[in-house]
Design a protein around this motif. Sequence first.
Motif: not given
Ligand code: DAH
Length: 354
Positions: A184-186, A189-191, A210-212, A224-228, A266-268, A299-301
Amino acid sequence: MSIIDELESLKAETLARIADAADLAVLDAVRVEVLGKKGSLTGVLRGLGALPAEDRPAVGKASNEVRTALEQALDERKALLADVALSARVAADAIDVTLPGRKRLPGRKHLINQITDEVVDIFTGLGYAVAEGPEAELDYYNFTALNHPPTHPARSATDTFYVRDLSEEVPGQTGPVTDVLLRTHTSPVQVRVMERQKPPVYVIVPGRVYRRDIADPSHLPQFHQIEGLAVDEGITFGDLKGTLDYVCKELFGKDRKTRFRPHFFPFTEPSAEVDVSCGICAGSGCRFCKYTGWQEILGCGMVDPNVFGYVDIDPEVHTGFAFGMGVERIAALRYDIPDLRMLVEGDMRFLRQF
Ligand code: DAH
C-alpha cells in the motif's frame, strides 16, 4: 457456299470479334471458340475429307492462312489489352505525392516516469542509492515491521488488496488470515533495506503501490510513490527539513516555500506532512489551494525506534529520517492536472503535452 468462302467469312467474322473483345477473358473465349479443338475452324476443316483430291491443297492452304491471320490478330489484341489493363492498374495504384504525409510521433517517457527520474536524479545527486522492493509484499514488511498495530484500519480488506488468504490452512481460524498483499506504500522497502544494510543508509525507492480505492479525480487504485530513507549517526529533524526543502525547490521552483505540519504515521516519530506554497496564487489563497495558500505534497518523519527494533539497529547510536511522496500528486500540482485518471488513460492528446 464453297469451303473457301466459308473460311473467308469465318475469318472476317472472327477478326471483327477479336477487334471488339473488350478484355482478355472475352478474347480468350473467342480463341477457344474458333481455334480450339472443338472450334469452328476445326469444324470447317473436318469437311476437307469430302472434297475431291485436287481441291484439297488449295483449301488446306487457305485454312492455314486463316489460322495464321487469326492467331496474329489474337496476339496483337492480347498485347494491347494487357497494356491497357496494366495502365489501368498503375493509374489506380498511383500515389499522390502532393498529399500531406502522416506524421509519426516519436515515443517518449510517460509523465510519471519523467517525474520519477527527475526526483531520483535529485537524490542521487545528494549521494542516495536507488533501492527497490516487491509489489506483492508480505504483511510483515508492509505493516507489522512498520509499527502498525494488528487493529490498524489500513490493514482492513476494504483498504488493502490481499493476495493470499490462509484461513483454510490455519486450524480453528474463523476470520481471514492473510500474509501476502499488494503493498500500500513504498515504506516496506525501508525495512528490507535496513535488514540487509547497516547505517549509514541513504536510499531512494521509486515504485508502484496499490489501494482499494475507486478511481476518481483524486484517487487511483494503483499509483506511484517515491520513498526516501536516511539513517546515520546524528541525523536530526533539521536534516530532514533541509533536505526536503531543497528537493521541493528543485522540483517546483526556487521561489516556493515549504512548511512542516505535525502529523501521525505509525513508523515515524515525530511525523509531519509537508506543504509547498501554492504555485497558482503564490500563497495568498485561491480556489486551487482551497484558500489555504498551501498544497500538501508528502509525508515524513524521524524513523520510530520500534522500526529500528525490527531490523536490529540501535536507536541510541543511530537516528534516521524517512519520507514518502506520491508521484501522481506531484504531476497534478506541477501541471494543474484536474483528474488523475488522465494519467492512466493513455490519450495521446493529453500525454503529448509533456
Ligand atoms: N507511507 C506513507 C503513505 O503512503 C507516506 C510516508 C509518510 C512515508 C511518512 C514515510 C514517512 O517514509 O516517513 O501515506
